[in-house]
Design an enzyme around this catalytic site. Structure first.
Site, PDB file in Angstrom:
ATOM      1  N   LYS A 234      24.203 -11.312  11.045  1.00 32.14           N
ATOM      2  CA  LYS A 234      24.277 -11.193   9.591  1.00 32.14           C
ATOM      3  C   LYS A 234      25.110  -9.964   9.222  1.00 32.14           C
ATOM      4  O   LYS A 234      24.626  -8.834   9.239  1.00 32.14           O
ATOM      5  CB  LYS A 234      22.873 -11.072   8.982  1.00 32.14           C
TER       6      LYS A 234
ATOM      7  N   ASP B 150      24.005 -11.483  -1.276  1.00 27.65           N
ATOM      8  CA  ASP B 150      22.777 -10.700  -1.410  1.00 27.65           C
ATOM      9  C   ASP B 150      22.619  -9.844  -0.156  1.00 27.65           C
ATOM     10  O   ASP B 150      22.544 -10.376   0.952  1.00 27.65           O
ATOM     11  CB  ASP B 150      21.595 -11.672  -1.544  1.00 27.65           C
TER      12      ASP B 150
ATOM     13  N   GLY C 124      18.749 -10.970   5.839  1.00 29.80           N
ATOM     14  CA  GLY C 124      18.148 -10.004   6.755  1.00 29.80           C
ATOM     15  C   GLY C 124      16.628 -10.037   6.670  1.00 29.80           C
ATOM     16  O   GLY C 124      15.936 -10.016   7.692  1.00 29.80           O
TER      17      GLY C 124
ATOM     18  N   GLU D  76      19.825   1.431  14.791  1.00 26.29           N
ATOM     19  CA  GLU D  76      20.920   2.413  14.875  1.00 26.29           C
ATOM     20  C   GLU D  76      21.168   2.872  13.448  1.00 26.29           C
ATOM     21  O   GLU D  76      21.700   2.121  12.631  1.00 26.29           O
ATOM     22  CB  GLU D  76      22.186   1.758  15.443  1.00 26.29           C
TER      23      GLU D  76
ATOM     24  N   GLU E 296      22.815  12.381   4.519  1.00 29.15           N
ATOM     25  CA  GLU E 296      24.047  11.714   4.933  1.00 29.15           C
ATOM     26  C   GLU E 296      24.850  11.328   3.681  1.00 29.15           C
ATOM     27  O   GLU E 296      24.343  10.621   2.810  1.00 29.15           O
ATOM     28  CB  GLU E 296      23.699  10.453   5.731  1.00 29.15           C
TER      29      GLU E 296
ATOM     30  N   CYS F 200      29.057   6.872  11.470  1.00 32.75           N
ATOM     31  CA  CYS F 200      27.664   7.311  11.538  1.00 32.75           C
ATOM     32  C   CYS F 200      27.494   8.583  12.362  1.00 32.75           C
ATOM     33  O   CYS F 200      26.671   9.428  12.042  1.00 32.75           O
ATOM     34  CB  CYS F 200      26.817   6.196  12.114  1.00 32.75           C
TER      35      CYS F 200
HETATM   36  P1  NAD Z   1      22.659  -0.660   4.748  1.00 32.62           P
HETATM   37  O1  NAD Z   1      21.399  -0.172   5.371  1.00 32.62           O
HETATM   38  O2  NAD Z   1      22.740  -0.704   3.277  1.00 32.62           O
HETATM   39  O3  NAD Z   1      22.976  -2.142   5.235  1.00 32.62           O
HETATM   40  C1  NAD Z   1      23.081  -2.472   6.606  1.00 32.62           C
HETATM   41  C2  NAD Z   1      22.844  -3.959   6.757  1.00 32.62           C
HETATM   42  O4  NAD Z   1      21.500  -4.263   6.374  1.00 32.62           O
HETATM   43  C3  NAD Z   1      23.730  -4.839   5.879  1.00 32.62           C
HETATM   44  O5  NAD Z   1      24.058  -6.007   6.590  1.00 32.62           O
HETATM   45  C4  NAD Z   1      22.821  -5.166   4.718  1.00 32.62           C
HETATM   46  O6  NAD Z   1      23.192  -6.356   4.054  1.00 32.62           O
HETATM   47  C5  NAD Z   1      21.485  -5.305   5.408  1.00 32.62           C
HETATM   48  N1  NAD Z   1      20.308  -5.128   4.565  1.00 32.62           N
HETATM   49  C6  NAD Z   1      20.215  -4.479   3.374  1.00 32.62           C
HETATM   50  N2  NAD Z   1      18.951  -4.539   2.906  1.00 32.62           N
HETATM   51  C7  NAD Z   1      18.230  -5.213   3.816  1.00 32.62           C
HETATM   52  C8  NAD Z   1      16.851  -5.598   3.892  1.00 32.62           C
HETATM   53  N3  NAD Z   1      15.971  -5.278   2.956  1.00 32.62           N
HETATM   54  N4  NAD Z   1      16.447  -6.292   4.977  1.00 32.62           N
HETATM   55  C9  NAD Z   1      17.316  -6.611   5.966  1.00 32.62           C
HETATM   56  N5  NAD Z   1      18.629  -6.284   5.937  1.00 32.62           N
HETATM   57  C10 NAD Z   1      19.078  -5.598   4.875  1.00 32.62           C
HETATM   58  O7  NAD Z   1      23.828   0.216   5.393  1.00 32.62           O
HETATM   59  P2  NAD Z   1      25.366   0.160   5.033  1.00 32.62           P
HETATM   60  O8  NAD Z   1      25.541   0.824   3.715  1.00 32.62           O
HETATM   61  O9  NAD Z   1      25.887  -1.221   5.233  1.00 32.62           O
HETATM   62  O10 NAD Z   1      25.984   1.063   6.206  1.00 32.62           O
HETATM   63  C11 NAD Z   1      26.026   2.436   6.160  1.00 32.62           C
HETATM   64  C12 NAD Z   1      24.898   3.030   6.971  1.00 32.62           C
HETATM   65  O11 NAD Z   1      24.964   2.540   8.309  1.00 32.62           O
HETATM   66  C13 NAD Z   1      24.985   4.534   7.100  1.00 32.62           C
HETATM   67  O12 NAD Z   1      23.718   5.099   6.915  1.00 32.62           O
HETATM   68  C14 NAD Z   1      25.451   4.745   8.545  1.00 32.62           C
HETATM   69  O13 NAD Z   1      25.100   5.969   9.113  1.00 32.62           O
HETATM   70  C15 NAD Z   1      24.799   3.606   9.231  1.00 32.62           C
HETATM   71  N6  NAD Z   1      25.474   3.308  10.493  1.00 32.62           N
HETATM   72  C16 NAD Z   1      24.848   3.659  11.654  1.00 32.62           C
HETATM   73  C17 NAD Z   1      25.477   3.414  12.876  1.00 32.62           C
HETATM   74  C18 NAD Z   1      24.789   3.781  14.164  1.00 32.62           C
HETATM   75  O14 NAD Z   1      25.190   3.255  15.194  1.00 32.62           O
HETATM   76  N7  NAD Z   1      23.780   4.630  14.169  1.00 32.62           N
HETATM   77  C19 NAD Z   1      26.730   2.805  12.908  1.00 32.62           C
HETATM   78  C20 NAD Z   1      27.339   2.460  11.715  1.00 32.62           C
HETATM   79  C21 NAD Z   1      26.686   2.714  10.503  1.00 32.62           C
END
Ligand code: NAD
Length: 488
Positions: free
Chosen positions: A182, A215, A220, A258, A392, A291
């Site tokens: 997803k 959405d 998810g 992650e 962050e 990240c």
């Molecule tokens: P996000 O948490 O908003 O979304 C991540 C994913 O989760 C997306 O696919 C989103 O659609 C989904 N999602 C959102 N709400 C959800 C829910 N309630 N249930 C299940 N899935 C849901 O993050 P983002 O804005 O897409 O990405 C940025 C973040 O990702 C930053 O905090 C960054 O540090 C982190 N990141 C971490 C790593 C790592 O390896 N540690 C790598 C890349 C990005």
């Protein structure tokens, strides 16, 4: 800017449109205009994807045919590599990557990482002979087997979408799991191409499924709640990760997270080319949307003024060298979305209210068009208690904090809820190693060493996550352990 073809779903071996032909606009960060359409999966589509993955795991020999599976995944990786130009185009158009970032971190790094995983999987021991033992008066021969966990829900973010998609999908497939991927709503095309090429590689139906939707939460949430999904492998923000862990408890899911980071770079006062090392610390690559990016720069108070002057020079010199879509040298484009632009700008406002000094940047760039641009920004005179040092920001914002001595640098580094990456530079390797060992993080670079590659485990401690991705360890995360004893 070129429009991308419609991003379609991939369910049970078929590339298809969403139920009711529903689509949504994929917005290009460079222009704020529509870059293409993406399938907007319904709940029925998501259920079909989960059912297909379950069936492929339970009713085919995918999980058991290690040699054939390895060959298919290797072929899949080769096909991804053959499509490198398309992958670069997608990362530029939908993720807002500048060419210099698109080629390196976004695509080449991801492709090399996938190949590394294929290689690392050769070291997986599927069955171990644990010898025989007499117990209760009879002897048993014992075997410990390592078996795939089952159906994986892979939930990925928008910042480096190919890299994270490959890190999860390739590792899970190599382990013998089946997957529902997803992608984030902002980067559906990088998910869709994974489906399209899975067909071309001949992956059996159901082994990989891709569901995109407008959405952010619906698909998810369904993956997390569904008892047919055994594992959630999530990359994204700490807030959503925490929510997933709570929701996953209902079905006792295996959950890998992650998450976010606020990583440090520590430049000790004996660092060779001190000023140059400081200048290289600008947070510009992919507009700071990484990240493990070291966004807290720790410099010795004894050389603080020198560091500030070096940064002033580097930011001034860079001011006109970013933001060009066609510039092959450029590594910094816009941030992903209007929402992200507003979020980062709110932090820049907050930093000034907290009393930090804005050394460079701090503004959006309407002169670059309607895209979501933010100037490379640097705050000095930051104390580690400030929110801009603790939270962050995920944009092109560096915060600079002075320290007194090595122990003080370690204290500041670890005074964070996060623990993802870190870096330390010193003229004395042992001194740098002492600091590196003391930093609580999943990966640390010493004197510019590359601590993030596809053959090394990657992940965080504390609020940066649970579990490891990449490397042999990243494949083993998708395996469970079974003891078998045969009475002889
Ligand atoms: P996000 O948490 O908003 O979304 C991540 C994913 O989760 C997306 O696919 C989103 O659609 C989904 N999602 C959102 N709400 C959800 C829910 N309630 N249930 C299940 N899935 C849901 O993050 P983002 O804005 O897409 O990405 C940025 C973040 O990702 C930053 O905090 C960054 O540090 C982190 N990141 C971490 C790593 C790592 O390896 N540690 C790598 C890349 C990005």
């Amino acid at each position: 800017m070129k429009e991308l073809p419609e991003a379609k779903l991939y369910i049970d071996g078929v590339v298809r449109r969403a139920e009711g032909d529903r689509t949504y606009d994929n917005i290009c960060p460079w222009t704020a205009e529509v870059a293409g359409q993406a399938a907007d999966a319904s709940a029925t589509d998501v259920l079909a994807a989960i059912a297909a993955a379950r069936r492929a795991f339970d009713e085919t020999d995918w999980s058991r045919q290690h040699t054939e599976r390895h060959a298919l995944v290797k072929k899949y990786m080769a096909l991804l590599r053959e499509n490198r130009e398309r992958l670069v185009e997608i990362s530029r158009i939908e993720a807002g990557a500048a060419i210099g970032a698109a080629c390196r971190a976004h695509v080449d790094f991801a492709l090399n990482g996938g190949d590394d995983l294929v290689e690392c999987s050769k070291a997986i021991v599927w069955e171990e002979d644990r010898g025989s033992r007499e117990e209760h008066g009879f002897v048993s021969e014992r075997i410990v087997s390592h078996d795939p966990l089952g159906v994986v829900g892979a939930i990925t973010p928008w910042n480096v979408p190919l890299y994270v998609n490959i890190g999860k999908v390739i590792a899970a497939l190599l382990a013998g799991c089946t997957v529902v991927l997803k992608p984030a709503p902002d980067t559906p095309h990088m998910g869709a191409i994974m489906g399209e090429l899975a067909v071309a590689a001949g992956l059996p139906p159901g082994v990989l499924n891709v569901v995109t939707s407008a959405d952010p939460a619906m698909a998810g949430e369904m993956l997390v709640a569904d008892p047919r999904v055994d594992v959630i492998s999530f990359t994204g923000s700490t807030g959503v990760g925490r929510h997933i862990m709570e929701k996953g408890a209902a079905t006792l899911k295996r959950i890998f997270l992650e998450l976010g980071g606020k990583s440090v770079k520590i430049i000790l006062e004996d660092a060779p080319d001190f000023a140059m090392k400081v200048m290289m610390s600008m947070v510009i690559f992919h507009a700071g949307q990484g990240c493990a990016y070291p966004t807290r720069l720790l410099v010795p108070r004894s050389r603080y003024q020198e560091a500030v002057e070096a940064l002033q020079m580097s930011y001034a010199g860079y001011a006109s060298r970013w933001g060009g879509y066609d510039d092959p040298e450029n590594v910094m484009g816009p941030v992903i979305s209007k929402r992200q632009q507003e979020r980062v700008m709110a932090y820049i406002e907050l930093g000034q209210q907290e009393g930090a000094r804005l050394l460079a940047g701090g503004k959006t760039c309407p002169d670059k068009g309607k895209g979501f641009f933010i100037e490379p920004t640097c705050f000095v005179d930051v104390s580690n208690e400030m929110r801009i040092a603790q939270e962050e920001i995920f944009g092109p914002v560096l915060v600079v904090i002075p320290f007194e001595d090595d122990d003080d640098a370690i204290r500041i580094a670890n005074d964070s809820v996060y623990g993802l990456g870190g870096a330390v530079t010193s003229g004395d390797r042992e001194r740098a190693m002492r600091v590196a060992r003391a930093i609580r993080a999943g990966c640390v670079s010493v004197n510019d060493g590359m601590s993030i590659t596809g053959d090394l485990p990657f992940g965080g401690v504390k609020a940066s996550g649970v579990g490891r991705e990449w490397g042999r360890e990243g494949i083993e995360e998708f395996l469970d352990t079974k003891a078998i004893a045969i009475r002889v």
